[in-house]
Write a protein that holds these residues in place. Structure first.
Motif, short mmCIF file in Angstrom:
data_model
loop_
_atom_site.label_atom_id
_atom_site.label_comp_id
_atom_site.label_asym_id
_atom_site.label_seq_id
_atom_site.Cartn_x
_atom_site.Cartn_y
_atom_site.Cartn_z
N VAL A 1 4.13 9.19 1.09
CA VAL A 1 2.73 9.45 0.78
C VAL A 1 2.44 9.05 -0.68
O VAL A 1 1.43 8.39 -0.97
N LYS A 2 3.34 9.46 -1.58
CA LYS A 2 3.18 9.09 -2.99
C LYS A 2 3.23 7.58 -3.17
O LYS A 2 2.48 7.01 -3.98
N ALA A 3 4.12 6.93 -2.43
CA ALA A 3 4.23 5.47 -2.51
C ALA A 3 2.94 4.81 -2.07
O ALA A 3 2.46 3.85 -2.70
N LEU A 4 2.37 5.29 -0.98
CA LEU A 4 1.12 4.72 -0.47
C LEU A 4 0.00 4.91 -1.49
O LEU A 4 -0.81 3.99 -1.72
N GLU A 5 -0.03 6.08 -2.13
CA GLU A 5 -1.06 6.35 -3.14
C GLU A 5 -0.89 5.46 -4.37
O GLU A 5 -1.88 5.01 -4.96
N ALA A 6 0.37 5.22 -4.75
CA ALA A 6 0.65 4.46 -5.98
C ALA A 6 0.72 2.96 -5.75
O ALA A 6 0.74 2.19 -6.71
N LEU A 7 0.75 2.54 -4.50
CA LEU A 7 0.97 1.13 -4.18
C LEU A 7 -0.04 0.18 -4.84
O LEU A 7 0.35 -0.89 -5.31
N PRO A 8 -1.32 0.55 -4.91
CA PRO A 8 -2.26 -0.38 -5.56
C PRO A 8 -1.91 -0.68 -7.02
O PRO A 8 -2.29 -1.73 -7.55
N ARG A 9 -1.20 0.25 -7.67
CA ARG A 9 -0.84 0.06 -9.09
C ARG A 9 0.54 -0.56 -9.27
O ARG A 9 0.95 -0.84 -10.40
N TYR A 10 1.27 -0.76 -8.17
CA TYR A 10 2.63 -1.31 -8.27
C TYR A 10 2.59 -2.78 -8.67
O TYR A 10 1.83 -3.57 -8.13
N GLU A 11 3.43 -3.13 -9.65
CA GLU A 11 3.63 -4.52 -10.05
C GLU A 11 5.12 -4.80 -10.05
O GLU A 11 5.90 -4.02 -10.61
N SER A 12 5.53 -5.92 -9.48
CA SER A 12 6.94 -6.22 -9.33
C SER A 12 7.64 -6.38 -10.68
O SER A 12 8.64 -5.73 -10.95
N ARG A 13 7.16 -7.28 -11.51
CA ARG A 13 7.76 -7.56 -12.81
C ARG A 13 9.27 -7.84 -12.71
O ARG A 13 10.04 -7.49 -13.59
N GLY A 14 9.65 -8.46 -11.61
CA GLY A 14 11.06 -8.82 -11.42
C GLY A 14 11.95 -7.67 -11.02
O GLY A 14 13.17 -7.82 -10.95
N ILE A 15 11.37 -6.49 -10.77
CA ILE A 15 12.15 -5.30 -10.41
C ILE A 15 12.09 -5.12 -8.90
O ILE A 15 11.01 -5.21 -8.30
N PRO A 16 13.22 -4.84 -8.23
CA PRO A 16 13.19 -4.66 -6.78
C PRO A 16 12.28 -3.51 -6.37
O PRO A 16 12.28 -2.45 -6.99
N PHE A 17 11.51 -3.72 -5.31
CA PHE A 17 10.62 -2.67 -4.82
C PHE A 17 11.42 -1.44 -4.42
O PHE A 17 10.98 -0.30 -4.63
N GLY A 18 12.62 -1.66 -3.86
CA GLY A 18 13.45 -0.53 -3.45
C GLY A 18 13.79 0.38 -4.62
O GLY A 18 13.83 1.60 -4.47
N GLY A 19 14.04 -0.21 -5.78
CA GLY A 19 14.33 0.60 -6.96
C GLY A 19 13.15 1.47 -7.36
O GLY A 19 13.31 2.64 -7.72
N TRP A 20 11.94 0.90 -7.28
CA TRP A 20 10.72 1.65 -7.58
C TRP A 20 10.55 2.80 -6.60
O TRP A 20 10.24 3.93 -6.99
N LEU A 21 10.79 2.52 -5.32
CA LEU A 21 10.63 3.54 -4.28
C LEU A 21 11.64 4.66 -4.47
O LEU A 21 11.30 5.85 -4.34
N PHE A 22 12.88 4.30 -4.78
CA PHE A 22 13.90 5.33 -4.97
C PHE A 22 13.69 6.12 -6.26
O PHE A 22 14.15 7.25 -6.38
#
Length: 202
Positions: free
Chosen positions: A57-78
């Motif tokens: 739920v938090k991921a879905l809420e924050a997703l619009p503000r997510y930027e990769s910047r070369g960082i794996p999405f999995g790391g952001w999620l974890f």
């Protein structure tokens, strides 16, 4: 279906554009690993299930503000999962007891097998207790959740080399405590499944 990093980034972009199917694919890909990590850190399976849902739920809420910047999405999620666990433990003052894990990892086991596994879990628990908090977290992310060193580093907010060092020292300490008694006889080996291509230094 195997999803590589490039495919994940495409799904993330589509999910940011409002594609519910894309977010569903992200959920399916990461759900089990997120749950395993959280379950290794909290006391009750029901709490792990609730926290896992909370993370997405938090991921879905924050997703619009997510930027990769070369960082794996999995790391952001974890990292979201790690923060959820930290908040939960601070509030509830509890953490996973290895003995409680047996009921939901060996549900079909007979009494003799359960007794053997309980003995092994006691040994594993004592060995894990000798690690630092950061070493335990590195082990949970790398082996329970199956993250790469890079993803674990992002989740922990550390350099990849630092995480590799934590992992190496933790595994060395576990090997010393789990494999050999003072007289040199074999004791017990940690049975947690290892993700493919993950080694003590990789």
């Amino acid at each position: 279906m195997t999803i590589d990093d490039a495919a994940i980034e495409r799904l993330v972009t589509e999910a940011q554009d409002g594609d519910a199917w894309a977010f569903g694919m992200i959920f399916d890909h990461y759900h089990e690993a997120i749950y395993r990590f959280i379950a290794s850190r909290v006391n009750r399976p029901s709490d792990a299930e609730d926290l896992t849902q909370h993370v997405f739920v938090k991921a879905l809420e924050a997703l619009p503000r997510y930027e990769s910047r070369g960082i794996p999405f999995g790391g952001w999620l974890f990292r979201l999962a790690r923060n959820a666990v930290i908040d939960h433990v601070r509030t509830r003052h509890d953490h996973a007891e290895l003995g409680s894990i047996i009921e939901w990892t060996h549900g079909d086991a007979g009494p003799d097998e359960i007794a053997v596994v309980r003995q092994e879990l006691d040994a594993v628990g004592a060995a894990l207790a000798s690690l630092t908090d950061e070493q335990r977290e590195a082990i949970a992310l790398r082996f329970f959740a199956g993250l790469s060193a890079r993803e674990a580093a992002e989740a922990m907010g550390k350099q990849e080399g630092t995480v590799r060092g934590l992992q190496f020292r933790a595994i060395a300490a576990l090997r010393r405590q789990l494999e050999l008694e003072p007289d040199g006889t074999e004791l017990v080996k940690l049975r947690t499944p290892r993700p493919a291509n993950v080694t003590a230094d990789g």
